[in-house]
Structures are given as C-alpha cells and as structure tokens.
Design a protein around this motif. Structure first.
Motif, PDB file in Angstrom:
ATOM      1  N   GLU A  63       0.838  -1.198   0.000  1.00  0.00           N
ATOM      2  CA  GLU A  63       0.000   0.000   0.000  1.00  0.00           C
ATOM      3  C   GLU A  63       0.873   1.248   0.000  1.00  0.00           C
ATOM      4  OE1 GLU A  63      -3.035   0.071   2.978  1.00  0.00           O
ATOM      5  OE2 GLU A  63      -3.519  -2.036   2.642  1.00  0.00           O
ATOM      6  N   SER A  64       0.406   2.296  -0.660  1.00  0.00           N
ATOM      7  CA  SER A  64       1.192   3.523  -0.768  1.00  0.00           C
ATOM      8  C   SER A  64       1.482   4.141   0.595  1.00  0.00           C
ATOM      9  CB  SER A  64       0.500   4.533  -1.684  1.00  0.00           C
ATOM     10  OG  SER A  64      -0.788   4.823  -1.207  1.00  0.00           O
ATOM     11  N   SER A  65       0.560   4.035   1.546  1.00  0.00           N
ATOM     12  CA  SER A  65       0.799   4.601   2.881  1.00  0.00           C
ATOM     13  C   SER A  65       1.957   3.896   3.581  1.00  0.00           C
ATOM     14  CB  SER A  65      -0.466   4.531   3.734  1.00  0.00           C
ATOM     15  OG  SER A  65      -0.859   3.186   3.923  1.00  0.00           O
ATOM     16  N   VAL A  66       2.091   2.595   3.371  1.00  0.00           N
ATOM     17  CA  VAL A  66       3.196   1.832   3.948  1.00  0.00           C
ATOM     18  C   VAL A  66       4.511   2.258   3.298  1.00  0.00           C
ATOM     19  CG1 VAL A  66       4.173  -0.478   4.226  1.00  0.00           C
ATOM     20  CG2 VAL A  66       1.720  -0.115   4.558  1.00  0.00           C
ATOM     21  N   LEU A  70       8.416   4.543   4.789  1.00  0.00           N
ATOM     22  CA  LEU A  70       9.809   4.119   4.667  1.00  0.00           C
ATOM     23  C   LEU A  70      10.787   5.279   4.503  1.00  0.00           C
ATOM     24  CD1 LEU A  70       9.402   0.992   2.373  1.00  0.00           C
ATOM     25  CD2 LEU A  70       9.625   1.082   4.862  1.00  0.00           C
ATOM     26  N   VAL A  71      10.276   6.509   4.356  1.00  0.00           N
ATOM     27  CA  VAL A  71      11.170   7.664   4.215  1.00  0.00           C
ATOM     28  C   VAL A  71      12.080   7.725   5.444  1.00  0.00           C
ATOM     29  CG1 VAL A  71      11.306  10.179   4.078  1.00  0.00           C
ATOM     30  CG2 VAL A  71       9.603   8.942   2.723  1.00  0.00           C
ATOM     31  N   GLY A  72      13.384   7.839   5.186  1.00  0.00           N
ATOM     32  CA  GLY A  72      14.377   7.863   6.255  1.00  0.00           C
ATOM     33  C   GLY A  72      14.918   6.496   6.623  1.00  0.00           C
ATOM     34  N   ARG A  73      14.439   5.454   5.969  1.00  0.00           N
ATOM     35  CA  ARG A  73      14.857   4.082   6.294  1.00  0.00           C
ATOM     36  C   ARG A  73      15.713   3.495   5.172  1.00  0.00           C
ATOM     37  NH1 ARG A  73      10.832   1.699   9.727  1.00  0.00           N
ATOM     38  NH2 ARG A  73      12.262  -0.044   9.967  1.00  0.00           N
ATOM     39  N   LEU A  74      16.493   2.476   5.532  1.00  0.00           N
ATOM     40  CA  LEU A  74      17.245   1.690   4.559  1.00  0.00           C
ATOM     41  C   LEU A  74      16.420   0.472   4.188  1.00  0.00           C
ATOM     42  CD1 LEU A  74      20.892   1.614   5.965  1.00  0.00           C
ATOM     43  CD2 LEU A  74      20.058   2.876   3.976  1.00  0.00           C
ATOM     44  N   VAL A  75      16.382   0.153   2.893  1.00  0.00           N
ATOM     45  CA  VAL A  75      15.683  -1.039   2.427  1.00  0.00           C
ATOM     46  C   VAL A  75      16.605  -1.828   1.515  1.00  0.00           C
ATOM     47  CG1 VAL A  75      13.408   0.037   2.606  1.00  0.00           C
ATOM     48  CG2 VAL A  75      14.624   0.120   0.427  1.00  0.00           C
ATOM     49  N   THR A  85      14.580   8.473   0.606  1.00  0.00           N
ATOM     50  CA  THR A  85      14.879   9.853   0.966  1.00  0.00           C
ATOM     51  C   THR A  85      13.675  10.774   1.106  1.00  0.00           C
ATOM     52  OG1 THR A  85      15.264  10.367  -1.368  1.00  0.00           O
ATOM     53  CG2 THR A  85      17.191   9.774  -0.036  1.00  0.00           C
ATOM     54  N   GLN A  86      12.655  10.624   0.243  1.00  0.00           N
ATOM     55  CA  GLN A  86      11.530  11.562   0.307  1.00  0.00           C
ATOM     56  C   GLN A  86      10.375  11.095  -0.558  1.00  0.00           C
ATOM     57  OE1 GLN A  86      14.000  14.668  -1.720  1.00  0.00           O
ATOM     58  NE2 GLN A  86      12.068  15.169  -2.750  1.00  0.00           N
ATOM     59  N   THR A  87       9.225  11.757  -0.351  1.00  0.00           N
ATOM     60  CA  THR A  87       8.085  11.542  -1.234  1.00  0.00           C
ATOM     61  C   THR A  87       8.137  12.622  -2.313  1.00  0.00           C
ATOM     62  OG1 THR A  87       6.667  12.884   0.188  1.00  0.00           O
ATOM     63  CG2 THR A  87       6.604  10.510   0.531  1.00  0.00           C
ATOM     64  N   PRO A  88       7.776  12.286  -3.545  1.00  0.00           N
ATOM     65  CA  PRO A  88       7.758  13.290  -4.617  1.00  0.00           C
ATOM     66  C   PRO A  88       6.673  14.330  -4.367  1.00  0.00           C
ATOM     67  CG  PRO A  88       7.721  11.058  -5.512  1.00  0.00           C
ATOM     68  CD  PRO A  88       7.474  10.946  -4.046  1.00  0.00           C
ATOM     69  N   GLN A  90       5.081  15.863  -6.964  1.00  0.00           N
ATOM     70  CA  GLN A  90       4.141  15.865  -8.086  1.00  0.00           C
ATOM     71  C   GLN A  90       3.520  14.504  -8.415  1.00  0.00           C
ATOM     72  OE1 GLN A  90       3.267  18.741  -9.717  1.00  0.00           O
ATOM     73  NE2 GLN A  90       4.496  19.792  -8.200  1.00  0.00           N
ATOM     74  N   CYS A  91       3.973  13.430  -7.748  1.00  0.00           N
ATOM     75  CA  CYS A  91       3.440  12.108  -8.095  1.00  0.00           C
ATOM     76  C   CYS A  91       3.508  11.174  -6.895  1.00  0.00           C
ATOM     77  CB  CYS A  91       4.186  11.523  -9.299  1.00  0.00           C
ATOM     78  SG  CYS A  91       5.948  11.348  -9.053  1.00  0.00           S
ATOM     79  N   ALA A  92       3.050   9.969  -7.079  1.00  0.00           N
ATOM     80  CA  ALA A  92       2.992   8.978  -6.015  1.00  0.00           C
ATOM     81  C   ALA A  92       4.347   8.330  -5.782  1.00  0.00           C
ATOM     82  CB  ALA A  92       1.960   7.923  -6.387  1.00  0.00           C
ATOM     83  N   GLY A  93       4.451   7.605  -4.670  1.00  0.00           N
ATOM     84  CA  GLY A  93       5.636   6.813  -4.395  1.00  0.00           C
ATOM     85  C   GLY A  93       6.653   7.517  -3.534  1.00  0.00           C
ATOM     86  N   VAL A  94       7.892   6.998  -3.585  1.00  0.00           N
ATOM     87  CA  VAL A  94       9.004   7.569  -2.832  1.00  0.00           C
ATOM     88  C   VAL A  94      10.255   7.541  -3.700  1.00  0.00           C
ATOM     89  CG1 VAL A  94       8.115   6.961  -0.543  1.00  0.00           C
ATOM     90  CG2 VAL A  94       9.583   5.336  -1.756  1.00  0.00           C
ATOM     91  N   TYR A  95      11.186   8.426  -3.379  1.00  0.00           N
ATOM     92  CA  TYR A  95      12.484   8.442  -4.041  1.00  0.00           C
ATOM     93  C   TYR A  95      13.514   7.797  -3.125  1.00  0.00           C
ATOM     94  CZ  TYR A  95      10.754  11.939  -7.398  1.00  0.00           C
ATOM     95  OH  TYR A  95      10.071  12.609  -8.373  1.00  0.00           O
TER      96      TYR A  95
END
Length: 116
Positions: A63-66, A70-75, A85-88, A90-95
């Motif tokens: 799920e997108s909320s999950v 994860l921002v700030g975490r290592l995966v 590192t962050q959420t965009p 202008q769009c969904a997801g994370v960078y």
C-alpha cells in the motif's frame, strides 16, 4: 512487512514509454539504461502505478501509505540497498538513493532495516 517487486521499468528517454524488465542492475546513479534523473530510484505501490502511471522504476505490491512510511529508512531489494529519501511533490511513491548497487528482479522481497 511483506512486499515484493511486481514490475521493473526503465525510461531511456523522457518522452518515450517505459521498458518493462524482469531484472535490472541498479548502479549508483539508478537502474542501468534509465535516463539521468535528480533522484536515483523511484519506487511506487502497484495501486498507484495502475492509477497514475508515474515513471517509477520499481513497482511494489504494498500500500502507498506503507511505502511512504519508509522515508528515512534503509531497504534492501535483491542485491541492492537503498536509502529512502523523500516523497515526490508531483506524483505517487518515494524516491531513494543507492547505498549498495546490485541486481533487482521481479518477485524480489523488500526488506526494511530496523531503525537505529
């Protein structure tokens, strides 16, 4: 967390459609063959990918909320370690930035490091 890679994409040119792959080598600058971008890797949930078609590289069955938590975490996905590192804006997801380059494949499991 149970999440796996459902799709992988690269976008060699900004105006061209993505190329779907079964696996990709992720280098320091992002997936091999992907055009240079400010952020090395763009991860998105499968639901958001279907709804908004962002130019994401790694599509996960989570799920997108999950994913946003994860921002700030290592995966780790496959042989690759990423720092989310962050959420965009202008769009969904994370960078994410690449900590350890490696191969990522469809059906690889997303592993999340414990916070320090």
């Amino acid at each position: 967390m149970n999440a796996t890679v459902s799709s992988l994409f690269i976008y060699p040119d900004s105006d061209s459609p993505g190329q779907e792959l079964e696996s990709v080598e992720v280098t320091q600058s992002g997936p091999e063959g992907n055009r240079s971008k400010k952020h090395a890797v763009h991860l998105v949930s499968a639901d958001d990918y279907v709804e908004t078609h962002p130019k994401a590289n790694i599509v996960l069955d989570v799920e997108s909320s999950v994913l946003e938590q994860l921002v700030g975490r290592l995966v780790r996905i496959g042989d690759c370690t990423l720092s989310v590192t962050q959420t965009p804006s202008q769009c969904a997801g994370v960078y994410a930035e690449v900590v350890t380059p490696g191969t990522v494949a469809v059906d690889d499991t997303l592993l999340v490091a414990e916070p320090e």
